[in-house]
Motif scaffolding. Sequence first.
Motif, PDB file in Angstrom:
ATOM      1  N   GLY A 234      49.497 -18.301   7.899  1.00 32.11           N
ATOM      2  CA  GLY A 234      49.395 -19.732   7.674  1.00 32.11           C
ATOM      3  C   GLY A 234      49.039 -20.413   8.979  1.00 32.11           C
ATOM      4  O   GLY A 234      48.154 -19.973   9.698  1.00 32.11           O
ATOM      5  N   THR A 235      49.752 -21.494   9.293  1.00 33.67           N
ATOM      6  CA  THR A 235      49.563 -22.125  10.600  1.00 33.67           C
ATOM      7  C   THR A 235      49.921 -21.133  11.704  1.00 33.67           C
ATOM      8  O   THR A 235      49.251 -21.044  12.727  1.00 33.67           O
ATOM      9  N   TRP A 236      50.977 -20.358  11.445  1.00 38.81           N
ATOM     10  CA  TRP A 236      51.447 -19.369  12.400  1.00 38.81           C
ATOM     11  C   TRP A 236      51.189 -17.952  11.904  1.00 38.81           C
ATOM     12  O   TRP A 236      51.158 -17.702  10.703  1.00 38.81           O
ATOM     13  N   SER A 237      51.002 -17.064  12.851  1.00 36.73           N
ATOM     14  CA  SER A 237      50.977 -15.626  12.584  1.00 36.73           C
ATOM     15  C   SER A 237      52.404 -15.120  12.724  1.00 36.73           C
ATOM     16  O   SER A 237      52.979 -15.158  13.814  1.00 36.73           O
ATOM     17  N   VAL A 238      52.980 -14.660  11.602  1.00 37.75           N
ATOM     18  CA  VAL A 238      54.389 -14.259  11.604  1.00 37.75           C
ATOM     19  C   VAL A 238      54.542 -12.899  10.933  1.00 37.75           C
ATOM     20  O   VAL A 238      53.997 -12.659   9.857  1.00 37.75           O
ATOM     21  N   THR A 239      55.267 -12.009  11.589  1.00 39.76           N
ATOM     22  CA  THR A 239      55.656 -10.741  10.986  1.00 39.76           C
ATOM     23  C   THR A 239      57.173 -10.669  11.004  1.00 39.76           C
ATOM     24  O   THR A 239      57.793 -10.804  12.066  1.00 39.76           O
ATOM     25  N   SER A 240      57.779 -10.473   9.820  1.00 43.82           N
ATOM     26  CA  SER A 240      59.233 -10.529   9.695  1.00 43.82           C
ATOM     27  C   SER A 240      59.794  -9.289   9.035  1.00 43.82           C
ATOM     28  O   SER A 240      59.155  -8.700   8.154  1.00 43.82           O
TER      29      SER A 240
END
Length: 496
Positions: A264-270
């Motif tokens: 999305g706005t951010w690249s996030v891996t959780s």
Amino acid sequence: MNYYLGIDSGGTMLKACLFDRQGRQVALYRENTRVICEQPGWVERDVEQYWQEACRAIKGVISQSGIDPVQIKGLSISAQGKGLYLLDRNGNALRNGILSSDSRAIDIVRQWQCEGIPERIYPLTLQTLWTGHPVSILRWIKVHEPDVYNRTGAILMSHDYLRYRMTGRVQAEITNMSESNFFNAVDKKYDPELLKIFEIEESGSALPELIYPTDLSGNITEEAAEKTGLVAGTPVYGGLFDVVSTAVCSGINSDETSLNFVMGTWSVTSGITTDSDPGGDERFVYGQYAIPGEYIVHEASPTSASNYEWFTPYLGENGAFNHRENEALVAALPPLDADILFVPFLYGSNAGLGLKASLYGVQAHHTKGHLIQAIWKGILFCHYVHLQKMLRRFPRIKRLRVSGGSAQSLTWMQMLADMTGLTLEIPLLEETGAMGAALVSMIGAGEYPDFGRALAALGTEVKVIHPNPELYSDYQSQFSRYERYIRCLQQFENMV
């Protein structure tokens, strides 16, 4: 029929989505949220305007649905994390809200790095330090806006502020506040020692009561009812950090065999775990999860699809932007046909403070399709940087769950599968942020006992994309080239 309202507040868009108790989407209303960028690195919003935007979205979704608002049995908010929203001691906003993508505190963070502050705080917070953290921004305000600092009565983040306007109650939701660097991850409470380290110890009295996602925060006031179209007394529940919300909706759990990719706005891996001991020398970010006793571990940077959206005015004819046409241009090219390197650092970097975005290798024969393929590939490379680190923490990963608007692009998702060599599972759920918030209100209201049983009852379908193993080595070769280019940019930045 009972209905539940989920609000998803991102960096530039606020969505109000109404669901029935089976999780079926009844209506969705989108409202653009204005961002103010008056100085380099500053990213703010007018908080009164922000509240009016939220009111319009809520009114809009109620009108669109055609239901009687008395049937709405609860609402909650999933919102972008970090940033800073300040109230004075009378409950009035002190200044514009500051978003997490703001970088005005970069010199302060650099000084903290030189002083070894990140190493001192990590055992307490299980957090790294960067410019968008509330502590960084608050320290900047103490230095540059001392009158604002001295009049601060409450320290909030974006969904805390909206919830305050709805209920009149000043509280901070824990999945977001646990990643603020005000919060001691071991003791699970605010830590005065941290405030001393950041030299903002006077702010301790302004830290609000902590609440959990499904806690009843309060009820819609008469004033808020008039502005939103909701019924006065409608329950409002704690809410979620949007990274937590998408992780909940992705269906990943603490068995540590899957990760959630957010584009999305951010690249996030959780990932989700019950073990908060990071082990070794690497510093992973741990936050409180929606389920008590569990933690969300994630790597993130503002290097994802917003960098593609920035090109909107430049990729269309006469200002028009058609993603389907853009995808068709990329789909018509051979994989990896664009040898252009794009560094998606328009809003921040995951390779060092101060690095800027760039396109390298553009030549006369390149087409619009080549540029789009390069932009997509550069964004995926930034995601891959985070994934590599997360795989060291979660070595048993077998699949990626992918969320965000970009997940609807099958061409882009095939690129992701081929680059990582991992099978992708894409939940067929349009609005994960709003859905996560609605789930919070369903559980808070007693429709379901917990998130696991709620998700099982709702039964979200998943689309599976398998990687092409023949392309994996080619992607790895281009990623190595990307890494070499980043190292050159780092050297150049150090010379400037």
